[in-house]
Design a protein around this motif. Structure first.
Motif, PDB file in Angstrom:
ATOM      1  N   VAL A   1      10.578   0.971   2.789  1.00  0.00           N
ATOM      2  CA  VAL A   1      10.228   1.752   1.972  1.00  0.00           C
ATOM      3  C   VAL A   1      10.195   2.036   0.376  1.00  0.00           C
ATOM      4  O   VAL A   1      11.707   0.991   0.738  1.00  0.00           O
ATOM      5  CB  VAL A   1      10.361   4.278   2.735  1.00  0.00           C
ATOM      6  N   LYS A   2       9.448   2.080  -0.711  1.00  0.00           N
ATOM      7  CA  LYS A   2       9.840   3.178  -1.733  1.00  0.00           C
ATOM      8  C   LYS A   2       9.084   3.782  -2.151  1.00  0.00           C
ATOM      9  O   LYS A   2       8.133   3.805  -2.518  1.00  0.00           O
ATOM     10  CB  LYS A   2       9.093   1.392  -2.798  1.00  0.00           C
ATOM     11  N   ILE A   3      10.389   4.994  -2.523  1.00  0.00           N
ATOM     12  CA  ILE A   3       9.774   5.776  -3.561  1.00  0.00           C
ATOM     13  C   ILE A   3      10.105   6.161  -5.316  1.00  0.00           C
ATOM     14  O   ILE A   3      10.934   5.677  -5.377  1.00  0.00           O
ATOM     15  CB  ILE A   3      10.753   6.970  -2.837  1.00  0.00           C
ATOM     16  N   SER A   4       8.238   6.363  -5.145  1.00  0.00           N
ATOM     17  CA  SER A   4       8.383   6.008  -6.828  1.00  0.00           C
ATOM     18  C   SER A   4       8.451   7.635  -7.521  1.00  0.00           C
ATOM     19  O   SER A   4       8.198   8.304  -6.549  1.00  0.00           O
ATOM     20  CB  SER A   4       7.091   6.081  -7.177  1.00  0.00           C
TER      21      SER A   4
ATOM     22  N   ASN B   1       3.003   8.186  -3.576  1.00  0.00           N
ATOM     23  CA  ASN B   1       4.662   8.089  -3.731  1.00  0.00           C
ATOM     24  C   ASN B   1       5.265   7.811  -3.320  1.00  0.00           C
ATOM     25  O   ASN B   1       6.677   7.302  -3.345  1.00  0.00           O
ATOM     26  CB  ASN B   1       5.223   9.180  -4.659  1.00  0.00           C
ATOM     27  N   ILE B   2       5.267   7.261  -1.990  1.00  0.00           N
ATOM     28  CA  ILE B   2       5.264   6.376  -0.667  1.00  0.00           C
ATOM     29  C   ILE B   2       5.156   4.808  -0.482  1.00  0.00           C
ATOM     30  O   ILE B   2       3.988   5.328  -0.187  1.00  0.00           O
ATOM     31  CB  ILE B   2       5.276   7.134   0.657  1.00  0.00           C
TER      32      ILE B   2
ATOM     33  N   PRO C   1       0.999  -1.021  -0.105  1.00  0.00           N
ATOM     34  CA  PRO C   1      -0.417   0.516   0.140  1.00  0.00           C
ATOM     35  C   PRO C   1       1.044   1.544   0.076  1.00  0.00           C
ATOM     36  O   PRO C   1       2.032   1.372   0.773  1.00  0.00           O
ATOM     37  CB  PRO C   1      -0.782  -0.214   1.312  1.00  0.00           C
ATOM     38  N   SER C   2       0.433   2.543  -0.206  1.00  0.00           N
ATOM     39  CA  SER C   2       0.987   2.941  -0.205  1.00  0.00           C
ATOM     40  C   SER C   2       0.609   4.091   1.228  1.00  0.00           C
ATOM     41  O   SER C   2      -0.868   3.735   1.666  1.00  0.00           O
ATOM     42  CB  SER C   2       0.637   5.057  -1.653  1.00  0.00           C
TER      43      SER C   2
END
Length: 452
Positions: free
Chosen positions: A278-281, A265-266, A220-221
């Protein structure tokens, strides 16, 4: 973040799709997400009578069928959906789940006295055959925006599950705009950090569709988590933003700004130790994307446009040249919202909100939310990030990470001599000298665009 901690990729052994990392409650309360395993829903549906299955689809409780059946009008402006009327493209449609066959047509559920009209879908494996020939197998559509569609995909060259964003052709017919998109995509492709979503490829199909190949983020974001939970516990917020700050520090050292950091975006994936990974797009991509259909458009001197400034720094709202400090202001806005469930400043009018970002001091977390147990040290970190002047914020993202690590370890934080914004004295008040001529500046920027 310890280097040995990895994020988990849980794949369903039955369907081969990623498993969304949430606990199942019941078939009616679960949202079936495009691109993720839905085996539990298929098992539950098998126990229902056909009429009940159809009823659930009509009510929208099984969103997977709606998402799978919705007409892909990516090529509407390019005359791909020649047989589809504009009303059909804009309305919701669904495949009858009681029908085992789906031959690429969409069966509209509605008045049974009126015959269903078939709507042709955009099939990327056909329309972008040259891209598919590179080794990409397009699967179901998992997202859409005003400028693009996103498809889940697999590749014979990359082990990970992928997401391929296909942009509309028309906005990028301008060679300069396309070139800038290509440059930013190539720069993002060179980045390699655990907490940044990987960009694997960028190109232009034979039919003129720009495409971007990225990680499929199986989680999920932060926006979804805030929406579902209201706000996050302090330890979880600290853990999440240590990782965000680390990723931003890496990107800034590589001379890359995010420019559009926000909760959506996180992404929060599972890690091997059961914590958020965490993955930032969308790093840097916002710099070049046009934003059609928004009420208010702001423009930088370089011709960049942007819309609702909920997470934008004062200098970004004013169209000034940006630095890493602008991302830090956005980081402060996101942290504020994660801790409280509320934005530091808000307005339903984007111009008014931009004015507030420039001129109005937000109330500190500890003043505004006295019922929440937010440590004063953490409050100081967030409010320092929200200073109006870039020089009054943290000098770099690495300092934010160090401050958060100190809070996590129960140590006193060491902030620079610059006084963090507290919002105590001028909270809710306007009139900063930076805001002088603000509205006139917006008018001049928009006028400058229309005069070109």
């Amino acid at each position: 973040m310890d280097s040995e901690i990895k994020f988990l990729r849980e794949i369903c052994s039955q369907c081969g799709k990623p498993v969304f990392p949430v606990k199942r409650v019941s078939p009616d309360s679960m949202t079936i997400r495009p691109g993720f395993c839905a085996c539990f829903a298929e098992r539950d549906l098998s126990n229902l009578q056909p009429n009940e299955r159809k009823k659930r689809a009509e009510q929208g409780s099984l969103n997977a069928f709606i998402n799978q059946g919705e007409a892909d009008n990516l090529g509407e402006e390019d005359e791909i959906s020649e047989t589809a009327a504009s009303k059909e493209n804009s309305s919701k449609s669904a495949v009858d789940p009681s029908d085992d066959k789906d031959e690429g047509l969409i069966i509209k559920l509605g008045n049974p006295s009126q015959p269903a009209k078939p709507v042709r879908r955009f099939d990327p494996n056909v329309e972008l055959k040259d891209v598919a020939d590179l080794g990409y197998l397009f699967q179901e559509r998992i997202g859409k925006g005003s400028l693009s569609y996103v498809y889940q995909a697999k590749s014979r060259n990359i082990e990970n599950v992928l997401a391929i964003k296909i942009f509309h052709r028309k906005p990028f017919e301008n060679k300069r705009t396309f070139k800038r998109l290509e440059q930013e995509a190539r720069r993002a492709q060179e980045l390699d950090h655990a907490h940044l979503a990987s960009v694997y490829d960028f190109g232009l199909s034979n039919k003129g569709y720009p495409f971007l190949v990225m990680d499929f983020l199986a989680g999920p974001s932060l926006a979804e988590v805030i929406k579902n939970e209201g706000f996050l516990d302090v330890p979880r917020v600290v853990d999440i933003f240590i990782q965000v700050a680390e990723a931003l520090d890496y990107a800034h050292k590589e001379n890359m700004l995010h420019r559009d950091l926000k909760p959506s975006n996180i992404y929060l994936l599972k890690s091997t130790d059961k914590r958020d990974f965490v993955k930032i797009s969308d790093l840097g991509i916002a710099k070049v994307l046009p934003n059609p259909g928004r009420e208010t458009k702001y423009m930088t001197p370089e011709g960049e446009e942007f819309g609702n400034p909920s997470y934008m720094s004062p200098e970004q709202c004013l169209g000034e040249k940006l630095s890493p400090s602008s991302d830090l202001y956005s980081l402060g806005c996101v942290m504020y919202e994660a801790l409280s469930g509320k934005l530091p400043l808000s307005s339903s009018n984007p111009v008014r909100l931009a004015f507030k970002q420039v001129s109005e001091e937000p109330k500190s977390l500890t003043m505004r939310f006295q019922d929440l147990d937010i440590p004063e040290d953490l409050n100081q970190v967030v409010m320092k990030l929200l200073n109006k002047k870039p020089e009054d914020r943290f000098a770099k993202s690495g300092e934010v990470k160090e401050a958060l690590l100190a809070i996590k370890q129960g140590k006193p934080i060491k902030l620079s001599k610059t006084k963090p914004a507290t919002g105590d004295k001028n909270a809710g008040q306007s009139g900063s000298k930076n805001s002088k001529g603000f509205f006139q500046g917006i008018i001049d920027k928009v006028k400058g665009k229309t005069d070109k």
